[in-house]
Write an enzyme that holds these catalytic residues in place. Structure first.
Site, PDB file in Angstrom:
ATOM      1  N   GLU A 226       0.882  -1.176   0.000  1.00  0.00           N
ATOM      2  CA  GLU A 226       0.000   0.000   0.000  1.00  0.00           C
ATOM      3  C   GLU A 226       0.914   1.218   0.000  1.00  0.00           C
ATOM      4  OE1 GLU A 226      -3.281   0.130  -0.135  1.00  0.00           O
ATOM      5  OE2 GLU A 226      -4.114  -1.687   0.788  1.00  0.00           O
ATOM      6  N   CYS A 260      -1.920   9.433   3.251  1.00  0.00           N
ATOM      7  CA  CYS A 260      -1.723   8.913   1.875  1.00  0.00           C
ATOM      8  C   CYS A 260      -2.808   9.401   0.936  1.00  0.00           C
ATOM      9  CB  CYS A 260      -1.645   7.390   1.887  1.00  0.00           C
ATOM     10  SG  CYS A 260      -3.085   6.601   2.626  1.00  0.00           S
TER      11      CYS A 260
END
Ligand code: NAD
Length: 452
Positions: A226, A260
């Site tokens: 990720e 993020c």
């Protein structure tokens, strides 16, 4: 060797941990390897039953987890408390989700009876960043352990004490050596990836993800990566500008932009630019900055001086190439970078393509929606994207965006049970949701003739 954890707001030493040498990392993996068969021999139901009481421990220790988070990485205490709340409030439901995802499934015809099983992979390396030091490990540990893997967990070197506290709570509910912790920076991560592990679950930067993918390819280790993002916000002509501006400020400034799926680029058409920027500047004013333990503070510091220097250099580059500051909070010095609204951002500026990971709302003007879509899809990332506008038109635009997750008139956060997934260079494999949980297991198919 001892490693200090530093409070980014004050520079004070929060505490120390012992860094693992490559030999220490390999020894931890060997212990996890030895413990794995017995853990895997327990049924999925047994593993779930052992872990369910952890929720109560996480709740009892939520304040300590939040305080440790704020001390080590600086996020406002209210946000740290919300993060601590997230990891226990749905714990039981999450265990159910993982158990459902990993339970055997049967497919059959008149002739063949097949069972799809999800077996442990073996030893999992769980490597996490500092920006959500409770949630990021949680999302990896739960499926990895329930699937019957043993885990060697490397928390970020910026938040090692928080990682230790979290792991100590998990370990109360696990047999010895089912979850081990190693500390250290990139070097410990590199050693762990190269060690005798079967799965590498990693949340962090694209650059580290690329190195991990390269190493994993040598022996086909499974990976769940990720990675970073450069999320756009598209403000359509028919958007509710007030709501879009509130969202933009919140999603550019929360956690000091160290998210993020932070809004890293704002794309607005010429005709609505000024009205939008006025509202954005008004919304930005309520994002006061300071030590995360002070009441009313909504923006903390950058996690360390390197991150502040990085954000400052992107903003300086943009200003040198013609961007303007429409608003900026006071400069507190130290590791603090002031929340900033930049306008007239263009593609030749580094801030248009590089992940900022700082409290900067960067506004670009586009001629029309097609141009907004082109801009949103430019670059290598594809984590999230948000569209503010009339829902039917926004849905049509969503289908043309490269992002793995799209929010329409809201953030990208999906309903429980949805995966957290990046497209393109924002991820390789993903976690959460049934499809994500299954990436922590080896799928196998056992078939036999009906009636045998
Ligand atoms: P980072 O990549 O520097 O470090 C992440 C972790 O990996 C740390 O524990 C670090 O010690 C370790 N590490 C670093 N290099 C390594 C290597 N070559 N091999 C093995 N381990 C290595 O990232 P960071 O600064 O801690 O976190 C910020 C980044 O994480 C941003 O890019 C952000 O977008 C990304 N992130 C992504 C998600 C997501 O869900 N997609 C969530 C949070 C953060």
């Amino acid at each position: 060797m001892k490693r200090a954890s530093i409070d980014p707001s004050t520079g004070a030493v929060v505490g120390h941990v012992t860094e693992a040498s490559p030999d220490d990392v390999r020894a931890a993996v060997a212990r996890a390897r030895a413990a794995q068969p017995a853990w895997a021999a327990r049924s999925l139901g047994e593993r779930a039953a052992l872990l369910r009481p952890l929720a109560a421990d996480l709740e009892v220790h939520a304040e300590a987890l939040a305080q440790s988070t704020t001390a080590e990485m600086g996020k406002p205490l209210a946000d740290a408390r919300a993060e601590a709340d997230t990891i226990f409030s749905r714990f039981d439901a999450e265990v159910d989700e993982v158990v459902d995802a990993l339970s055997p499934e049967v497919r059959r015809t008149a002739r063949v009876h097949s069972t799809i099983v999800r077996d442990p992979l073996g030893v999992a390396a769980c490597i996490t960043p500092w920006n959500f030091p409770l949630l990021m490990p949680h999302e990896q540990l739960l499926p990895a352990l329930l699937a019957g893997n043993t885990v060697v967990f490397k928390p970020s070197e910026e938040t090692p004490l928080t990682g230790d506290l979290l792991a100590s709570l998990w370990r109360r509910h696990l047999p010895p050596d089912v979850l081990l912790v190693v500390h250290g920076d990139e070097r410990a991560g590199v050693a762990l990836v190269a060690a005798d592990v079967d799965l590498i679950a990693f949340t962090g930067s694209r650059e580290a993800g690329r190195a991990i993918l390269g190493e994993a390819s040598r022996t086909f280790k499974r990976v769940v990566l990720e990675l970073g993002g450069k999320d756009p916000l598209l403000v359509l002509d028919d958007a509710d500008l007030g709501a879009a501006a509130q969202f933009a400020a919140r999603n550019a400034f929360r956690n000091a932009g160290q998210v993020c799926v932070a809004t890293e680029r704002i794309l607005v058409t010429e005709g609505r630019r000024d009205a939008f920027v006025d509202r954005l500047v008004a919304a930005a004013g309520s994002w006061s900055q300071g030590d995360g333990r002070t009441d009313g503070v909504r923006v903390g510091p950058m996690v360390h001086a390197r991150q502040r220097t990085h954000v400052a250099s992107l903003v300086s580059d943009a200003l040198a190439k013609g961007a303007r500051v429409a608003w900026q909070g006071p400069d507190l010095g130290g590791n603090f970078f002031p929340p900033t609204v930049l306008v007239d951002v263009t593609n030749d500026m580094r801030i248009a393509t590089e992940e900022t990971f700082g409290p900067v709302a960067a506004v670009s003007t586009v001629p029309d929606e097609d141009a907004a879509i082109r801009e949103a899809n430019a670059g290598r990332y594809g984590l999230g994207a948000v569209i503010f506008g009339e829902p039917t038109r926004a849905r049509a635009i969503a289908s043309r965006l490269a992002a793995g997750m799209v929010g329409i008139n809201q953030s990208v956060a999906g309903a429980p049970g949805t995966p957290w997934v990046g497209a393109r260079e924002s991820g390789y494999g993903f976690h959460s949701g049934a499809d994500g949980h299954r990436q922590f297991a080896q799928t196998r198919v056992i078939s036999e003739p009906v009636g045998s």
